[in-house]
Design an enzyme around this catalytic site. Sequence first.
Site, PDB file in Angstrom:
ATOM      1  N   ASP A 192     -18.316  -8.719  15.210  1.00  0.00           N
ATOM      2  CA  ASP A 192     -19.213  -8.354  14.117  1.00  0.00           C
ATOM      3  C   ASP A 192     -19.621  -6.896  14.336  1.00  0.00           C
ATOM      4  O   ASP A 192     -19.123  -6.237  15.278  1.00  0.00           O
ATOM      5  CB  ASP A 192     -20.425  -9.304  14.099  1.00  0.00           C
ATOM      6  CG  ASP A 192     -21.062  -9.405  12.710  1.00  0.00           C
ATOM      7  OD1 ASP A 192     -20.747  -8.585  11.839  1.00  0.00           O
ATOM      8  OD2 ASP A 192     -21.900 -10.310  12.519  1.00  0.00           O
TER       9      ASP A 192
ATOM     10  N   GLU B 192     -23.154  -5.475  13.350  1.00  0.00           N
ATOM     11  CA  GLU B 192     -24.575  -5.143  13.437  1.00  0.00           C
ATOM     12  C   GLU B 192     -25.024  -4.950  14.882  1.00  0.00           C
ATOM     13  O   GLU B 192     -25.966  -4.207  15.151  1.00  0.00           O
ATOM     14  CB  GLU B 192     -25.421  -6.241  12.776  1.00  0.00           C
ATOM     15  CG  GLU B 192     -25.325  -6.280  11.261  1.00  0.00           C
ATOM     16  CD  GLU B 192     -24.140  -7.071  10.741  1.00  0.00           C
ATOM     17  OE1 GLU B 192     -23.222  -7.382  11.529  1.00  0.00           O
ATOM     18  OE2 GLU B 192     -24.119  -7.371   9.534  1.00  0.00           O
TER      19      GLU B 192
ATOM     20  N   HIS C  42     -16.869  -8.919  10.194  1.00  0.00           N
ATOM     21  CA  HIS C  42     -18.008  -8.250   9.551  1.00  0.00           C
ATOM     22  C   HIS C  42     -17.633  -7.801   8.140  1.00  0.00           C
ATOM     23  O   HIS C  42     -16.503  -7.347   7.904  1.00  0.00           O
ATOM     24  CB  HIS C  42     -18.428  -7.023  10.360  1.00  0.00           C
ATOM     25  CG  HIS C  42     -19.412  -6.158   9.636  1.00  0.00           C
ATOM     26  ND1 HIS C  42     -20.738  -6.493   9.503  1.00  0.00           N
ATOM     27  CD2 HIS C  42     -19.247  -4.986   8.958  1.00  0.00           C
ATOM     28  CE1 HIS C  42     -21.358  -5.562   8.791  1.00  0.00           C
ATOM     29  NE2 HIS C  42     -20.472  -4.634   8.445  1.00  0.00           N
TER      30      HIS C  42
ATOM     31  N   HIS D  70     -25.538 -10.181  16.030  1.00  0.00           N
ATOM     32  CA  HIS D  70     -26.943  -9.921  15.689  1.00  0.00           C
ATOM     33  C   HIS D  70     -27.693 -11.242  15.663  1.00  0.00           C
ATOM     34  O   HIS D  70     -27.075 -12.316  15.637  1.00  0.00           O
ATOM     35  CB  HIS D  70     -27.026  -9.251  14.314  1.00  0.00           C
ATOM     36  CG  HIS D  70     -26.262 -10.013  13.265  1.00  0.00           C
ATOM     37  ND1 HIS D  70     -26.792 -11.090  12.604  1.00  0.00           N
ATOM     38  CD2 HIS D  70     -24.986  -9.887  12.825  1.00  0.00           C
ATOM     39  CE1 HIS D  70     -25.886 -11.591  11.786  1.00  0.00           C
ATOM     40  NE2 HIS D  70     -24.764 -10.890  11.903  1.00  0.00           N
TER      41      HIS D  70
ATOM     42  N   HIS E 288     -29.971 -11.702  10.367  1.00  0.00           N
ATOM     43  CA  HIS E 288     -29.623 -12.503   9.186  1.00  0.00           C
ATOM     44  C   HIS E 288     -28.602 -13.552   9.598  1.00  0.00           C
ATOM     45  O   HIS E 288     -28.025 -13.470  10.678  1.00  0.00           O
ATOM     46  CB  HIS E 288     -29.052 -11.621   8.067  1.00  0.00           C
ATOM     47  CG  HIS E 288     -27.679 -11.074   8.364  1.00  0.00           C
ATOM     48  ND1 HIS E 288     -27.472  -9.950   9.118  1.00  0.00           N
ATOM     49  CD2 HIS E 288     -26.450 -11.536   8.034  1.00  0.00           C
ATOM     50  CE1 HIS E 288     -26.174  -9.719   9.219  1.00  0.00           C
ATOM     51  NE2 HIS E 288     -25.525 -10.666   8.588  1.00  0.00           N
TER      52      HIS E 288
ATOM     53  N   GLU F 203     -25.534 -16.985  13.488  1.00  0.00           N
ATOM     54  CA  GLU F 203     -24.064 -17.004  13.404  1.00  0.00           C
ATOM     55  C   GLU F 203     -23.452 -17.389  14.743  1.00  0.00           C
ATOM     56  O   GLU F 203     -22.449 -18.113  14.800  1.00  0.00           O
ATOM     57  CB  GLU F 203     -23.557 -15.629  12.949  1.00  0.00           C
ATOM     58  CG  GLU F 203     -23.891 -15.369  11.484  1.00  0.00           C
ATOM     59  CD  GLU F 203     -23.667 -13.919  11.055  1.00  0.00           C
ATOM     60  OE1 GLU F 203     -22.929 -13.183  11.746  1.00  0.00           O
ATOM     61  OE2 GLU F 203     -24.224 -13.524  10.021  1.00  0.00           O
TER      62      GLU F 203
HETATM   63 ZN    ZN Z   1     -21.851  -8.383  10.217  1.00  0.00          ZN
END
Ligand code: ZN
Length: 302
Positions: free
Chosen positions: A36, A38, A88, A132, A144, A163
């Site tokens: 990802d 972030e 991502h 994240h 998120h 996630e």
């Molecule tokens: Zn992401």
Amino acid sequence: MRLPLTGICFAIFLTAVFAVTGSSQVKRMKILISADMEGVVGVVTGEQLSPQGFEYQRFREFMTQEVNTAIEAAFAAGATEIVVADSHGNGQNLLIEKLPKNITLVRSWPRPLMMVQGVDETFAGVIFIGYHSGTTNSTGVRAHTMSSATLADVQLNGVSVPEAGLNAAIAGHFNVPVIMISGDDAAVKEATDLLGNIEGAVVKWNYGFHSARTLMPEAANDLIREKVKRAIGRISEFKPYKVAPPIRLDVRFKNYRPAEVLSYLSIVERTDAHSIRFQGRDMIETAKFIEFMMHYEPGLTP
Ligand SMILES: [Zn+2]
């Protein structure tokens, strides 16, 4: 075909010999890296995270570097095969020409196993790079779960999952453990609280949704290298994150109408104004439902 008894015995003997000599030769260790953005070093706002951002092209380089570091460290520690899932945004962030030729890469969406597409029971472990914290966490850069615009909570059997938890549960379906995560302090703490004593590389310390004190890229890569090596060194200690089927999925939307319209389906129960419930036979069916929920719209082309 029927063999005489002596033939069967000889065949069993040969199988046993090959099994013993075979296992003493090459020991296979397949690793999946889910990447990802972030939680990549230096990332603090949308400016680094999407093609419209003024720093996105440069931060694709940093993301690719962190994945490359994890790949190199995993091979050096004994991995024999690596699959990377670009997970991502548009799923097309990693710079393919900068990745080594001895891996394969999963790109773009939708895909039924989401951020861990490619995993199956032949894998020994999963590594999360650039992760994240989740949408129910009050700390963390860009906290998120799957969509900062639309989802306020995702629960599996009554437990809110970021996630990292959702993807760990999908890998857990195949008995594959998560062994390492990199990201900000909130993401690493949340994942280790949920998944146990996995290796964590904290590359920045959040002050809020859009601010953090960050390591420099070279230091972040040193840390990721060390943690991946350590994780593979103790790979037999990690346990898969198993969510017991059937899976009760509860999703809370930020808006009202997704819950209203999804509840037209007889497989979906509306549990309050903003929330729905779906029951999946297992994590695979549950993951497919989530991917459908996030991607379906009648204007899909082609
Ligand atoms: Zn992401």
